[in-house]
Design a protein around this motif. Structure first.
Motif, short mmCIF file in Angstrom:
data_model
loop_
_atom_site.label_atom_id
_atom_site.label_comp_id
_atom_site.label_asym_id
_atom_site.label_seq_id
_atom_site.Cartn_x
_atom_site.Cartn_y
_atom_site.Cartn_z
N PHE A 277 0.85 -1.18 0.00
CA PHE A 277 0.00 0.00 0.00
C PHE A 277 0.89 1.23 0.00
O PHE A 277 1.87 1.31 0.75
CB PHE A 277 -0.89 0.00 1.24
N ASP B 284 0.71 5.58 0.05
CA ASP B 284 -0.03 6.82 0.22
C ASP B 284 0.61 7.88 -0.67
O ASP B 284 1.77 8.25 -0.49
CB ASP B 284 0.02 7.25 1.69
N TYR C 203 -17.85 2.38 -6.52
CA TYR C 203 -18.22 3.04 -5.26
C TYR C 203 -19.71 2.90 -5.01
O TYR C 203 -20.52 2.63 -5.91
CB TYR C 203 -17.88 4.54 -5.35
N GLY D 22 -15.23 11.02 0.31
CA GLY D 22 -14.62 10.24 1.38
C GLY D 22 -15.60 9.42 2.18
O GLY D 22 -15.21 8.51 2.91
N THR E 1 -12.26 -2.24 0.90
CA THR E 1 -11.31 -2.15 2.00
C THR E 1 -11.15 -3.49 2.70
O THR E 1 -10.03 -3.94 2.98
CB THR E 1 -11.75 -1.08 3.01
N LEU F 52 -3.37 -1.54 5.90
CA LEU F 52 -3.85 -0.21 5.55
C LEU F 52 -3.83 0.74 6.72
O LEU F 52 -4.21 1.92 6.56
CB LEU F 52 -5.28 -0.29 4.99
N ARG G 284 -6.86 3.25 7.33
CA ARG G 284 -7.39 3.82 6.08
C ARG G 284 -8.65 3.09 5.62
O ARG G 284 -8.80 1.88 5.80
CB ARG G 284 -6.35 3.71 4.97
N THR G 285 -9.53 3.85 5.01
CA THR G 285 -10.67 3.29 4.29
C THR G 285 -10.52 3.67 2.83
O THR G 285 -10.43 4.86 2.50
CB THR G 285 -12.01 3.84 4.83
N LEU G 286 -10.48 2.69 1.96
CA LEU G 286 -10.30 2.94 0.53
C LEU G 286 -11.67 3.25 -0.07
O LEU G 286 -12.32 2.40 -0.68
CB LEU G 286 -9.63 1.74 -0.14
N ASP H 168 -8.60 7.75 -0.76
CA ASP H 168 -9.11 7.18 0.47
C ASP H 168 -10.05 8.14 1.17
O ASP H 168 -10.32 9.25 0.69
CB ASP H 168 -7.97 6.71 1.39
N SER H 169 -10.54 7.74 2.33
CA SER H 169 -11.54 8.53 3.05
C SER H 169 -10.98 9.84 3.58
O SER H 169 -11.74 10.76 3.91
CB SER H 169 -12.11 7.71 4.21
N PHE I 218 -4.14 6.83 -3.32
CA PHE I 218 -3.52 5.58 -2.90
C PHE I 218 -3.24 4.69 -4.11
O PHE I 218 -3.87 4.80 -5.15
CB PHE I 218 -4.41 4.82 -1.91
#
Length: 397
Positions: free
Chosen positions: A53, A55, A297, A305, A322, A332, A335-337, A354-355, A360
């Motif tokens: 992962f 950032d 999504y 987000g 996620t 992660l 993190r929330t993808l 990400d949120s 990412f």
């Protein structure tokens, strides 16, 4: 068991072992074979256990990938474009973002976007990684503010840039570049239109057109001819967002809060599911080359987000993105993808936001290939055989 030695036949999916053991030399050789295969087995399993992962930083939107995920295209709103690789990290490549997305050719040598033209307006174009120069495309006659056109995708072969060109200050038409470096107007139904996705060779382009009553409906252009995207009951899809490399599959956002996959050969729609029944908007954003992995999504009217990213896998259905990535062994943190924007052609690299509003990139292990399964079976078989041989040798002594 014979008087001259121990005779074994051990079957495996890869080979049939037919080995006669009669002396220490044979035992030593068998031990070496088993150890070598066990080492290869361990290496093969380790190679398929990697996931990472990265950032990319706050405000950096990762929106395109080479076929193997080694090169990522990104941008910042009202800023410039960026290229990411695991070796270099995020590096600026210039250009001038005014709508659109950064996309990458299959071989990673071209990144589409927009840049300042000789007329002082921003035009759709592409960045050449080898020359580190932007190549802009002609517009279709109009502009809005300082923008004449913008890029939303590039074909896998790097020859076709698709997006929109401005007819006047309020109307834009879907466009595609030709070999001569000009933008072709793909047309509309009286209002605006835009091209979002394109197949590897540029023969199939997908996007949306504005209907006379104001709503968007999904369409695709095949060799320049527009086709409406509708479900099996004749209801129009809202927007097409991406195309598989071979042009067989188109994905996008539909009415009834569901993402879909459309087969251009059969003209049939497959609804992918609904991850969050409370979400108001759902759509697919990216698709692998073979059409078997799709990301997207499920969100409400709040910020991006707050969305729930999903992954759809052939034979498995829709999963929380996620949770899926964490389940692949990728750390992660917290993190929330939330907003995956695409997947590489090989289905191993994913990218988006990400949120927390940071871009990412995440990679996952591939499914072991049949050859790997054969290696595993052979290695385990030889290890079992070695144990039996030593037992046999002990009995003879």
């Amino acid at each position: 068991m014979s008087a001259r030695g121990c005779h074994f036949k051990l079957a495996s999916p890869a080979h049939i072992f037919n080995i006669r053991v009669s002396n220490v030399k044979t035992l030593a050789h068998l031990t070496f074979m088993a150890s070598a295969l066990f080492s290869a087995l361990t290496a093969a399993r380790s190679a398929h256990a990697e996931g990472n992962f990265w950032d990319l930083g706050y405000g950096v939107t990762a929106s395109g990938s080479s076929a193997n995920g080694s090169v990522i295209g990104a941008y910042t709103e009202n800023g410039s474009y960026f290229m990411w690789t695991a070796a270099t990290g995020v590096t600026s490549i210039g250009g001038a973002w005014e709508g659109g997305r950064a996309s990458v050719s299959a071989d990673g040598t071209r990144i589409s976007g927009s840049a300042l033209g000789k007329d002082g307006l921003n035009h759709a174009g592409y960045y050449s990684v080898s020359t580190r120069q932007w190549n802009t495309l002609n517009g279709i006659g109009g502009n809005t503010g300082t923008s004449a056109s913008s890029s939303w995708n590039i074909s896998g072969d790097g020859k076709t840039v698709v997006g929109l060109g401005w007819v006047d200050g309020g109307v834009a038409h879907a466009t595609a570049s030709n070999a001569g470096g000009s933008l072709l107007d793909l047309g509309s139904l009286g209002g605006s239109s835009r091209a979002n996705g394109v197949s590897y060779d540029g023969s199939i382009i997908a996007g949306w057109v504005e209907q006379p009553y104001g709503n968007w409906t999904g369409v695709y252009w095949q060799d320049g001819t527009m086709h409406n995207l509708v479900d099996d009951q004749g209801n129009p899809h809202q927007e097409a967002t991406a195309v598989s490399a071979d042009g067989r599959w188109i994905v996008g956002a539909g009415d009834f809060n569901q993402a879909w996959r459309y087969n251009t050969l059969t003209q049939k729609t497959e609804w992918l599911g609904d991850l969050d029944a409370m979400g108001d908007y759902q759509g697919a954003t990216g698709i692998s080359a073979d059409g078997q992995i799709i990301v997207g999504y499920d969100r409400d009217l709040g910020p991006a987000g707050s969305a729930h990213g999903f992954i759809w896998i052939e034979g498995q259905g829709m999963l929380n993105f996620t949770d899926y990535i964490i389940g692949q062994g990728v750390d992660l943190g917290d993190r929330t993808l939330a907003l995956p924007l695409g997947v590489s052609a090989d289905g191993r690299t994913f990218y988006g936001m990400d949120s927390a509003g940071s871009g990412f990139v995440v990679t996952v292990s591939p499914v072991p290939e049949p050859a790997t399964y054969a290696l595993i079976a052979a290695g385990l078989g030889l290890l079992t055989l070695r144990r039996r041989v030593f037992r046999c040798a002990a009995i003879k002594q």
